[in-house]
Structure formats: structure tokens, C-alpha cells
Write a protein that holds these residues in place. Sequence first.
Motif, PDB file in Angstrom:
ATOM      1  N   ILE A  24      14.588  70.342  43.432  1.00  0.00           N
ATOM      2  CA  ILE A  24      14.189  71.020  44.665  1.00  0.00           C
ATOM      3  C   ILE A  24      13.928  72.499  44.406  1.00  0.00           C
ATOM      4  N   THR A  25      14.586  73.014  43.424  1.00  0.00           N
ATOM      5  CA  THR A  25      14.353  74.422  43.094  1.00  0.00           C
ATOM      6  C   THR A  25      12.893  74.645  42.743  1.00  0.00           C
ATOM      7  N   THR A  26      12.389  73.759  41.950  1.00  0.00           N
ATOM      8  CA  THR A  26      10.988  73.899  41.562  1.00  0.00           C
ATOM      9  C   THR A  26      10.082  73.813  42.782  1.00  0.00           C
ATOM     10  N   VAL A  27      10.418  72.895  43.640  1.00  0.00           N
ATOM     11  CA  VAL A  27       9.627  72.791  44.857  1.00  0.00           C
ATOM     12  C   VAL A  27       9.685  74.105  45.616  1.00  0.00           C
ATOM     13  N   SER A  28      10.899  74.610  45.751  1.00  0.00           N
ATOM     14  CA  SER A  28      11.069  75.881  46.448  1.00  0.00           C
ATOM     15  C   SER A  28      10.204  76.955  45.799  1.00  0.00           C
ATOM     16  N   ARG A  29      10.205  76.961  44.485  1.00  0.00           N
ATOM     17  CA  ARG A  29       9.411  77.967  43.776  1.00  0.00           C
ATOM     18  C   ARG A  29       7.924  77.844  44.095  1.00  0.00           C
ATOM     19  N   VAL A  30       7.481  76.619  44.128  1.00  0.00           N
ATOM     20  CA  VAL A  30       6.067  76.412  44.435  1.00  0.00           C
ATOM     21  C   VAL A  30       5.754  76.916  45.838  1.00  0.00           C
ATOM     22  N   ILE A  31       6.617  76.529  46.755  1.00  0.00           N
ATOM     23  CA  ILE A  31       6.422  76.958  48.140  1.00  0.00           C
ATOM     24  C   ILE A  31       6.326  78.470  48.233  1.00  0.00           C
ATOM     25  N   ASN A  32       7.212  79.118  47.502  1.00  0.00           N
ATOM     26  CA  ASN A  32       7.262  80.571  47.590  1.00  0.00           C
ATOM     27  C   ASN A  32       6.362  81.264  46.568  1.00  0.00           C
ATOM     28  N   LYS A  33       5.486  80.503  46.007  1.00  0.00           N
ATOM     29  CA  LYS A  33       4.481  81.044  45.104  1.00  0.00           C
ATOM     30  C   LYS A  33       5.072  81.823  43.937  1.00  0.00           C
ATOM     31  N   SER A  34       6.186  81.355  43.456  1.00  0.00           N
ATOM     32  CA  SER A  34       6.741  81.974  42.258  1.00  0.00           C
ATOM     33  C   SER A  34       5.818  81.632  41.089  1.00  0.00           C
ATOM     34  N   PRO A  35       5.550  82.597  40.213  1.00  0.00           N
ATOM     35  CA  PRO A  35       4.598  82.352  39.133  1.00  0.00           C
ATOM     36  C   PRO A  35       5.196  81.460  38.032  1.00  0.00           C
ATOM     37  N   SER A  36       6.501  81.437  37.960  1.00  0.00           N
ATOM     38  CA  SER A  36       7.103  80.740  36.831  1.00  0.00           C
ATOM     39  C   SER A  36       7.265  79.238  37.078  1.00  0.00           C
ATOM     40  N   VAL A  37       6.139  78.589  37.258  1.00  0.00           N
ATOM     41  CA  VAL A  37       6.153  77.128  37.365  1.00  0.00           C
ATOM     42  C   VAL A  37       4.957  76.624  36.574  1.00  0.00           C
ATOM     43  N   LYS A  38       5.220  75.652  35.729  1.00  0.00           N
ATOM     44  CA  LYS A  38       4.131  75.117  34.915  1.00  0.00           C
ATOM     45  C   LYS A  38       3.033  74.544  35.772  1.00  0.00           C
ATOM     46  N   ARG A  39       1.838  74.720  35.288  1.00  0.00           N
ATOM     47  CA  ARG A  39       0.672  74.191  35.988  1.00  0.00           C
ATOM     48  C   ARG A  39       0.872  72.771  36.449  1.00  0.00           C
ATOM     49  N   LYS A  40       1.289  71.996  35.521  1.00  0.00           N
ATOM     50  CA  LYS A  40       1.391  70.565  35.793  1.00  0.00           C
ATOM     51  C   LYS A  40       2.378  70.279  36.919  1.00  0.00           C
ATOM     52  N   ASN A  41       3.539  70.888  36.804  1.00  0.00           N
ATOM     53  CA  ASN A  41       4.536  70.688  37.850  1.00  0.00           C
ATOM     54  C   ASN A  41       4.038  71.181  39.198  1.00  0.00           C
ATOM     55  N   ARG A  42       3.419  72.327  39.141  1.00  0.00           N
ATOM     56  CA  ARG A  42       2.921  72.884  40.394  1.00  0.00           C
ATOM     57  C   ARG A  42       1.999  71.906  41.097  1.00  0.00           C
ATOM     58  N   SER A  43       1.069  71.390  40.341  1.00  0.00           N
ATOM     59  CA  SER A  43       0.100  70.518  41.007  1.00  0.00           C
ATOM     60  C   SER A  43       0.761  69.218  41.462  1.00  0.00           C
ATOM     61  N   ARG A  44       1.734  68.779  40.697  1.00  0.00           N
ATOM     62  CA  ARG A  44       2.474  67.591  41.139  1.00  0.00           C
ATOM     63  C   ARG A  44       3.128  67.849  42.483  1.00  0.00           C
ATOM     64  N   VAL A  45       3.810  68.981  42.558  1.00  0.00           N
ATOM     65  CA  VAL A  45       4.493  69.340  43.800  1.00  0.00           C
ATOM     66  C   VAL A  45       3.492  69.443  44.936  1.00  0.00           C
ATOM     67  N   LEU A  46       2.429  70.154  44.657  1.00  0.00           N
ATOM     68  CA  LEU A  46       1.416  70.331  45.686  1.00  0.00           C
ATOM     69  C   LEU A  46       0.899  68.983  46.178  1.00  0.00           C
ATOM     70  N   ASP A  47       0.699  68.088  45.252  1.00  0.00           N
ATOM     71  CA  ASP A  47       0.247  66.756  45.636  1.00  0.00           C
ATOM     72  C   ASP A  47       1.250  66.090  46.558  1.00  0.00           C
ATOM     73  N   ALA A  48       2.510  66.158  46.124  1.00  0.00           N
ATOM     74  CA  ALA A  48       3.558  65.528  46.919  1.00  0.00           C
ATOM     75  C   ALA A  48       3.617  66.131  48.319  1.00  0.00           C
ATOM     76  N   VAL A  49       3.501  67.453  48.350  1.00  0.00           N
ATOM     77  CA  VAL A  49       3.535  68.147  49.641  1.00  0.00           C
ATOM     78  C   VAL A  49       2.443  67.603  50.542  1.00  0.00           C
ATOM     79  N   LYS A  50       1.272  67.499  49.959  1.00  0.00           N
ATOM     80  CA  LYS A  50       0.139  67.033  50.734  1.00  0.00           C
ATOM     81  C   LYS A  50       0.369  65.600  51.201  1.00  0.00           C
ATOM     82  N   GLN A  51       0.796  64.802  50.267  1.00  0.00           N
ATOM     83  CA  GLN A  51       0.979  63.385  50.559  1.00  0.00           C
ATOM     84  C   GLN A  51       2.002  63.150  51.667  1.00  0.00           C
TER      85      GLN A  51
END
Lengths: 340, 340
Positions: A24-51
Motif C-alpha cells: 500500500i505504501t507504493t500505492v500511496s506513493r503513486v497517488i502522491n506523485k512521489s518520484p521514487s517509484v519504478k515505471r513498471k510499478n507505477r503503471s501497474r498501480v495506475l491500471d489498478a486504480v483505473k480498473q
Amino acid sequence: MRKKKINSTTVSINDVARLAGVSITTVSRVINKSPSVKRKNRSRVLDAVKQLKFEPSVLAQRLATGKSNVVALLIPRYEGIFYSFYALELIRGIGTLCEALKLDLLLHLTEVNATLSLQGIGGIVFADIIGNKSQLQEALAKGIPSIVINNRVQDLEVSSISVDNVGGAESAVDYLCSLGHKNIAHITGDLVTQASLQRLEGYKKSLKKNKIELNQEYIVKTDYSRGQARQAAEKLIQMSSPATAVFVASDSMALEVMAVARELGKDIPKDLSIVGFDDNPSGLYGPVALTTVRQPLVRMAQEGVKELNSIMHVDKKAPIKKIVLPTELVIRESCRPLGS
Amino acid sequence: MRKKKINSTTVSINDVARLAGVSITTVSRVINKSPSVKRKNRSRVLDAVKQLKFEPSVLAQRLATGKSNVVALLIPRYEGIFYSFYALELIRGIGTLCEALKLDLLLHLTEVNATLSLQGIGGIVFADIIGNKSQLQEALAKGIPSIVINNRVQDLEVSSISVDNVGGAESAVDYLCSLGHKNIAHITGDLVTQASLQRLEGYKKSLKKNKIELNQEYIVKTDYSRGQARQAAEKLIQMSSPATAVFVASDSMALEVMAVARELGKDIPKDLSIVGFDDNPSGLYGPVALTTVRQPLVRMAQEGVKELNSIMHVDKKAPIKKIVLPTELVIRESCRPLGS
DNA sequence: CTGAAAGCGCTAACAA
DNA sequence: TTGTTAGCGCTTTCAG
């Protein structure tokens, strides 16, 4: 203990994390636009968010961070404010800008002495200060970003945005003087408001400057209502030596004065010159368009919100500003040189 | 991890529990007025609360319970709403009652198609439905207590409180007919609003009832602004066979019509009878007091909030109500029997 | 009648 | 870059 949510109706950060296969931390990071998230993870999260149509809970965010996007607008509930052009313009200006800045606008029509809770409030717009200075002090003491509009606050560490009422009134009366008028009356607004006080001050200042002696009888006080404007007009017109010109503290009252004058057989502007204050569009439509002092209400409101927003989100320690917006005399048809 | 709060600025339930020598659960019980707390403990807690000036965090409560006291007022931002008597009356009614019921009032001036978040919102007041029915449907689908005012919603499971616009318009036109008028015009409001549509309907209904043939030329559409009212009035008065009476959809427009008529040398009510709608106090002050249809705006707003509050806090499953408040014809001076 | 502890959904310090 | 975990402040089982 409660069961783990089964029939969960809202999707939470956990659901997203699970689906994306991250913490969930990673998700939180994505939400808050933290730069320190790997591309791949970010897009995974974003996908999940959308879905999952995930929407982070503002409530939980607020609780966790102690920050809030809620802006409270405090309008002191004094007599007559609800019959004013002013209030609606203010709400319009503030409301639309809050909408644009994604700030939640909480509306409080406060009793002067009420002690409000201020819970979960990120910032406060004080619409004028009318006997409720203690509320402002409390907010300041609690460290809640605050701003005052339509009142120039001198003795407190708070930014304020107001309008140059003194100058506006002065320009109105100067104009009347320039037309040769000597007997110039003033119908005031509700003198609990700073604006009215300042307009009165500007009136006096101009008279002095133009070497016209102040006649107290020419000053009539009202509460901004049309009813009192009517009474004031009747009094003024039926005096033994009536004024030849009048500066009225609001356009809606000025229109009323016009109406009364006409009823009493006076011609506007031949027998009486009138200047209002506001630049209320209603002033345009009568048989004689109203000369008035334009004040930037919507702009004032919006500058206020903008300033507040920047205190809230950019620089909490930004220097205090005391902004005074200029007014502008709008000459139309309701005045005429004396004796012409 | 974070340090345990040291420089805690807010006092929490823990502090109270510690001071009172009980568990936080007990404190919570006292706060929520649970009966199962010993006298002694209760008073201890209460003392501690007082001493520490403890105020439970609404945020945390909301998060824990999923309930909220926030009422959102959605005002569709259509042209001209911000120049209306109507909007301010609504805000006044809703604002003061929310204040009294301790509901937080969130103000949203919504774009029709905007998709709002509805997060942490306990109830919604829809001020009219203007192209934003989808917002209402969404709220209903999410199970958020909602209510509609100033619009009679027929096809949705939602309580609505509106005003009898049809009846009001009808009574206005009936009155004009009873004075012998046959050529009766109607200046409509903005026909995006249901109220305007219904007033138009009432107008037609009355004509039919009184066996007067409908003359399309006598119907002039506006957006409620004074500017358009002026144009409408000019058109109406300068027709080849001008109307002898006119029913205007709002008082502020009616006042404008009066002004125009006078400018064009017409006498009110001798040459033209006028009925407005609203019972805006401004109508009282002209040379000729305006006859109008009174609609209980503040009451409508307050009934709405009251109803919403009871859905939110008393009975979520209360039966749907479709309330229509009566209007009242207020006869003053702006009408006269034909030919008298 | 009372309290321990899980949980609401999220953030942030810390360690890895 | 990532995950673990301890909170934020309160409510609500559940077991005494």
C-alpha cells in the motif's frame, strides 16, 4: 472486533495494492506523485486504480496528515447582508474559484459571538470583520491560514484584501464638486461595516479638500436597505435648503433615491445629481443610467482565495499583505453641472 | 515510525481517558451519550473533557463510522442565477438552518456536467435540477441522502420540495382576466428552469380557462436578466396591438418593465397592468407598489434541509415526499381594471 | 458496566 | 526503490 469488510462498498488502497501486487505504501506513493517509484510499478498501480475506480479517501488523508483542503467562508450575519448585491458577488467570486482550485467551500453564516469549531478546516476567508474579531484571533492563534476580505485589518498579523473605499468616495464627491455642487449630501450604508465608514470618511475628506463646509444634516445613516434609503431621500429632498447632489453608499439605494426624487417631482439629473457605489448592473437600466463608483468585488474575492490557497499550499510563512484594490468612477447620466 | 506526539497541539480522547482514569472506550461512550456508564465515571470524564477543553475529532468519527454531518448544496451554475433574488434567499434559508442544526454546509456551484466527488458528504441538497440529473442519479445510486428543492422531480425516487408555480402563475393571470384584460402578455424567465416552464404553463392554463386565445407574440422569452426584460418590454409596448397587461416571471424583471413603460410615456397601471413573481421587497418601493405572486423561498429551503436532516439522522427509509408549497397573490398597486 | 484490541483508509519514518 | 509498521483519533465488537 469488526469483521474484515466483506460487502465493502468502497474500494480502498488495500484493494489497489493487492490487485497491483505491491504494498500500500507504493500505492500511496503513486497517488502522491512521489518520484521514487519504478515505471513498471507505477503503471501497474495506475491500471489498478483505473480498473477499480479507486478514489483515495480525503477523510483518511486528512486524518493522517492533519492537512485539509477545506476553506471556510465566514459571513457575519448582520442585518441586511442578505439583501445585498455584495454578498452574492462575493459568493460568486469565491465559489467559482474554489471550484477551480478544487477547494471545498464551507459556508458559515455566523452569529458575531458564535464560537465555531474550525475542525478539519484548512483555511478561512473572513468576509469582513464585524464584531467578530475574536473569531479571527482564535483562528490565527490556532495557526489556521486565514485571510480577510473587504476589511483592512491593521492591528492583526493577517493578510487582508479590501477596496479603496475612501478613495472611491472621494472621487465621487470630487466629481460632484467639479460640477459646481456645494450642497452635497451623503446617504451612508450600515456603519457597522468598515466599508461604509470609509465611504463616509472619503466624503468628508473630499468636502474638506474642496473647501466646502460639512453640514451634518446632509448626512443620513441607513442600514443599506431600500426602505431606509427611501426615508433618507424623502428627508433630504424635503429639507428647507435641499442638497443639489447626493453621494449614496450603494447603487441599490441610489436607485431608490432616484425613484423617490422622481415621485416628488424632481428631475434627475436636472434637480438632483446622484452618484452610487458598486457598479451594480441594475444601475444601467433605469431611464437615467446611474453614475457610480465601481468596486471589484469578484476580483477581491478571488484574489483573497488565491492568496489563501498559496498560504495553505505553498508558503505558510508568506509575508502578510495588506492589499487595497482601486475603485473607478464610472460616469454615466445621473449627474449634471449645477444650474445647467 | 512517527514519535508519539510530543508537542501535541490537539487534545485527544487518550488524554481525556488518562486524566479521568478510564479507558478510551468509556470516554467514547460518554461522548456518545451511551447510558451504560456509571455515574461516577461519567462525571469524571465530563470533568476531564471540560478541563482539557476536549473536542472530539469529527474527522476521526467520520472515518470510524462512515457517517458525516456535511450537507452539500449544489447550485447549478446557469447564466444569471447570480443576479437573482432567488439564489440569495435560498442560501439564506439553507445557511441559517444548517447553522441551527449544526450541519456543515458545503457550497458547490457546479458545472452541469461536472462529476463531483461526494466524499465524506452526508447529504445533498439539489437546488433545482438543470441538466444535472445524472449527478442526482449518481448520489441516489451511492445511497447518499438527497433532496431536491425548487423542482418537482417525478421520475426519481427522491423527495422534492417545490413551489406551485403553475398555480401561482394561474392566479396572477386569472386576476388580470378578472380585471377585464384580454391582451395579456407574458415575459418568461429562463426556460432551462422548471419554475419558468411552469409559470408559462400556468399562464396558458389561465388563458384557456378564461377563453382567451393564446397569442404567441405576447410571449417573450428571457434569461431573467434586467437587460433582456428591458428588450422584452420594449418589444411588447411597441407592438401594433400592445398588450394591456403583462405577467412577468420575476419581480426584478417586472420592475424593469415598469421603468421601461414609464420611459415610453406609459402610465402604470393606467396604460399597463403588471404582475410579477417572487415578492421581492424591492417591489414595494417604487412609485407604484408591485402586485406579485409570493413564493416561500426561504421556507422551501428550510423545509428541504429539515427533511434532509431527518432522512440523514432519523429515518433513512422515510417515505419519499413530493411537497408543493402554495403561492399567494399579493395585490398592490400595479394593476387596474381595463379601461378604467 | 468496562476495557482490550481491531479496524476505518491513509501517511511517513525507518530499514532493507 | 520498496515494504514494514506505527500512528492519525475515534468506534465497535467481544469478552469479562
